[in-house]
Design a protein around this motif. Structure first.
Motif, short mmCIF file in Angstrom:
data_model
loop_
_atom_site.label_atom_id
_atom_site.label_comp_id
_atom_site.label_asym_id
_atom_site.label_seq_id
_atom_site.Cartn_x
_atom_site.Cartn_y
_atom_site.Cartn_z
N VAL A 131 0.87 -1.18 0.00
CA VAL A 131 0.00 0.00 0.00
C VAL A 131 0.90 1.23 0.00
O VAL A 131 1.80 1.34 0.84
N LEU A 132 0.67 2.14 -0.93
CA LEU A 132 1.49 3.34 -1.06
C LEU A 132 0.62 4.56 -0.76
O LEU A 132 -0.35 4.83 -1.48
N GLY A 133 0.95 5.28 0.30
CA GLY A 133 0.17 6.47 0.62
C GLY A 133 0.49 7.01 2.00
O GLY A 133 1.17 6.36 2.80
N ASP A 134 0.00 8.23 2.27
CA ASP A 134 0.32 8.90 3.53
C ASP A 134 -0.67 8.58 4.64
O ASP A 134 -0.53 9.08 5.76
N ALA A 135 -1.71 7.77 4.35
CA ALA A 135 -2.70 7.34 5.35
C ALA A 135 -3.48 8.50 5.93
O ALA A 135 -3.99 8.41 7.05
N ARG A 136 -3.61 9.59 5.20
CA ARG A 136 -4.42 10.73 5.66
C ARG A 136 -5.84 10.56 5.10
O ARG A 136 -6.04 10.62 3.89
N THR A 137 -6.79 10.36 5.99
CA THR A 137 -8.14 9.96 5.62
C THR A 137 -9.12 11.11 5.50
O THR A 137 -10.31 10.86 5.28
N ASN A 138 -8.67 12.36 5.73
CA ASN A 138 -9.59 13.51 5.74
C ASN A 138 -10.72 13.31 6.75
O ASN A 138 -11.88 13.63 6.50
N MET A 139 -10.33 12.75 7.91
CA MET A 139 -11.24 12.53 9.03
C MET A 139 -12.35 11.52 8.74
O MET A 139 -13.35 11.45 9.47
N SER A 140 -12.22 10.74 7.69
CA SER A 140 -13.22 9.72 7.39
C SER A 140 -12.85 8.40 8.07
O SER A 140 -11.75 8.25 8.60
N ASP A 141 -13.76 7.44 8.02
CA ASP A 141 -13.54 6.14 8.65
C ASP A 141 -12.39 5.41 7.95
O ASP A 141 -12.43 5.20 6.74
N PRO A 142 -11.33 4.98 8.67
CA PRO A 142 -10.21 4.29 8.03
C PRO A 142 -10.54 2.88 7.57
O PRO A 142 -9.76 2.28 6.82
N ASN A 143 -11.67 2.34 8.00
CA ASN A 143 -12.12 1.00 7.57
C ASN A 143 -11.04 -0.05 7.85
O ASN A 143 -10.54 -0.72 6.95
N LEU A 144 -10.73 -0.21 9.11
CA LEU A 144 -9.71 -1.18 9.51
C LEU A 144 -10.15 -2.61 9.21
O LEU A 144 -9.30 -3.49 8.99
N ALA A 145 -11.46 -2.86 9.17
CA ALA A 145 -11.95 -4.20 8.87
C ALA A 145 -11.51 -4.65 7.48
O ALA A 145 -11.17 -5.82 7.26
N ALA A 146 -11.53 -3.70 6.50
CA ALA A 146 -11.10 -4.05 5.14
C ALA A 146 -9.62 -4.40 5.12
O ALA A 146 -9.21 -5.33 4.40
N VAL A 147 -8.82 -3.70 5.90
CA VAL A 147 -7.38 -4.00 5.96
C VAL A 147 -7.17 -5.39 6.56
O VAL A 147 -6.32 -6.16 6.09
N ARG A 148 -7.97 -5.74 7.57
CA ARG A 148 -7.84 -7.09 8.16
C ARG A 148 -8.17 -8.16 7.13
O ARG A 148 -7.50 -9.21 7.07
N GLN A 149 -9.19 -7.92 6.30
CA GLN A 149 -9.54 -8.89 5.26
C GLN A 149 -8.38 -9.09 4.30
O GLN A 149 -8.07 -10.22 3.90
N ILE A 150 -7.73 -8.01 3.91
CA ILE A 150 -6.61 -8.10 2.97
C ILE A 150 -5.45 -8.86 3.61
O ILE A 150 -4.83 -9.73 2.97
N THR A 151 -5.14 -8.56 4.86
CA THR A 151 -4.01 -9.22 5.54
C THR A 151 -4.28 -10.71 5.74
O THR A 151 -3.35 -11.52 5.73
#
Length: 450
Positions: free
Chosen positions: A378-398
């Motif tokens: 994943v390439l990016g600065d992880a700045r979400t503009n105060m939106s939900d980071p959706n950690l559940a989706a990251v867990r699915q990918i991992t």
């Protein structure tokens, strides 16, 4: 070699090392011998001699030349004769540009900085600014006058208009560089020369932060993609050869040692099944992060032969596969970002980054891209503009991937500040600071699967 000259040489070497240029003891000794042989009378000859002994390639000259100018300056102090008459100095500058007299241009640069570049209230000025000098002198507005002077000197023969204008602009750029050099020299005389050499000289391209690189630096970085890819491909191939030999199978080795009285004379190796891994990139292409993502995409595309499959996805607040665009755009590296923005579906109801929505779409719509042999970057600065980071989706990918790494182009001290969700993502995936080409090359060489 006298002590002051030796000190200048060692200070020059220390400044080059501070900029990441590897200069060993042997190169330093060679440079000292070159100085003794060449002498100090011809400054440009000395410059070339030291460059030949200290540098390892022409890419290091943009750092070496301004550092050399600080430790071996063209002059000391203010020019002997200077003018504060702007129109008179512009007339002399136009004549020097028309004649392409670089020695006169250097003297005029010194006069210009002395007359128009000083600022502050203390005697002799607190400092000197090349920007202020050029803003007051405006040499770029002399184009028409210099063109007419050149034509008058050469008669009807000479450059075509377009070529002549390009040549005059090149001469003006040379003058800009001379003004910048003179301003740095004057500042270094009043302040710490070593500090100026380290902080006021632009770093080599591989040390420029992706987030702050301008168009010129990004174009320079793109030219380094193929050489860096060849180096990394060689490194990966060597790692693959070593891994193919396998590691020691301790149980079978000890069992086989029974025939030799327990001495493991013949180690038994676990044979590695040869299978090239798969690679998936998820790239934030919004704002200043896009330069970092574009460069990494080009680098991975140049390494595609090292993997069985490479798939690339780009996102802003929606995600879309851009593998086809990357392959077609490989010959047009400068236009890659524009093609992705124009042809891929990257935004929805707003134009700001939304990692939660983009990662959720990837986990839901492109889950077939990730398997047990897949490494995800994943390439990016992880700045979400105060939106939900959706950690559940990251867990699915991992859970589906073999490995997941996050390369963040922001410095680590900024993670978690403002709208950054980097600490939350770093709890789930291995996140690395990746601010420049040097760090990227080291990380890619270490993290890419074999």
């Amino acid at each position: 070699m006298t002590t002051p000259v030796a000190e200048r040489l060692t200070s020059l070497v220390a400044a080059l090392r501070a900029h990441g240029i590897r200069v060993g003891t042997g190169e330093t000794v060679d440079a000292a011998r070159a100085m003794e042989a060449l002498g100090l009378a011809d400054r440009e000859l000395l410059r070339e001699g030291l460059a030949a002994t200290l540098l390892h390639g022409t890419a290091q000259r943009p750092v070496f030349d301004p550092v050399f100018d600080l430790y071996f300056p063209r002059g000391v102090g203010a020019p002997e004769s200077a003018t504060t008459d702007r129109d008179e100095l512009r007339n002399r500058l136009a004549a020097a540009l028309a004649a392409n007299d670089e020695a006169l241009l250097a003297r005029l640069a010194a006069e210009a900085v002395d007359g128009f570049g000083g600022y502050g209230s203390s005697p002799g000025s607190d400092g000197w600014s090349s920007y202020q000098t050029l803003d007051r002198l405006r040499p770029q507005t002399l184009l028409a006058r210099v063109r007419a002077d050149v034509r008058a000197r050469s008669g009807s023969a000479g450059f075509a208009d377009r070529l002549l204008d390009d040549e005059i602009r090149r001469r003006v750029e040379v003058f800009w560089g001379l003004v910048a050099t003179e301003a740095r020299r004057r500042v270094a005389e009043r302040r710490d020369r070593d500090r100026i050499a380290r902080r006021a000289v632009a770093p080599t391209a591989d040390r420029v932060d992706f987030l702050f690189a301008g168009k010129d630096r990004l174009a320079e970085l793109r030219r380094t993609v193929q050489p860096l890819a060849r180096k990394l491909a060689t490194r990966l191939a060597a790692r693959r050869r070593r891994a193919a030999r396998g590691s020691i199978d301790l149980r079978r080795t000890l069992r086989g040692s029974l025939s030799t009285g327990g001495v493991p004379m013949r180690p038994v190796l676990r044979r590695r099944r040869p299978a090239r891994p798969e690679l998936v990139l998820l790239c934030d292409v919004s704002g200043s992060v896009s330069g970092f993502s574009d460069f990494t995409m080009l680098l991975v595309q140049a390494l595609h032969d090292q993997f069985s499959k490479v798939r690339v996805f780009a996102f802003v607040n929606r995600i879309d596969e851009v593998t086809r665009l990357l392959e077609h755009g490989a010959a047009d590296a400068a236009g890659l970002g524009a093609r992705i923005q124009a042809e891929a579906r990257l935004t929805g109801y707003h134009g700001s980054s939304d990692y939660g929505v983009a990662l959720g779409e990837f986990a839901e719509l492109h889950h077939d891209a990730v398997g047990s042999r897949t490494t995800v970057f994943v390439l990016g600065d992880a700045r979400t503009n105060m939106s939900d980071p959706n950690l559940a989706a990251v867990r699915q990918i991992t859970e589906r991937a073999r490995r997941v790494y996050w390369l963040n182009p922001e410095q680590r001290s900024l993670w978690g500040t403002g709208d950054s969700a980097a600490p939350e993502y770093a709890d789930l995936v291995e996140m690395h600071e990746c601010r420049n080409v040097r760090q990227l090359g080291a990380l890619v060489g270490r993290l890419l699967p074999i």
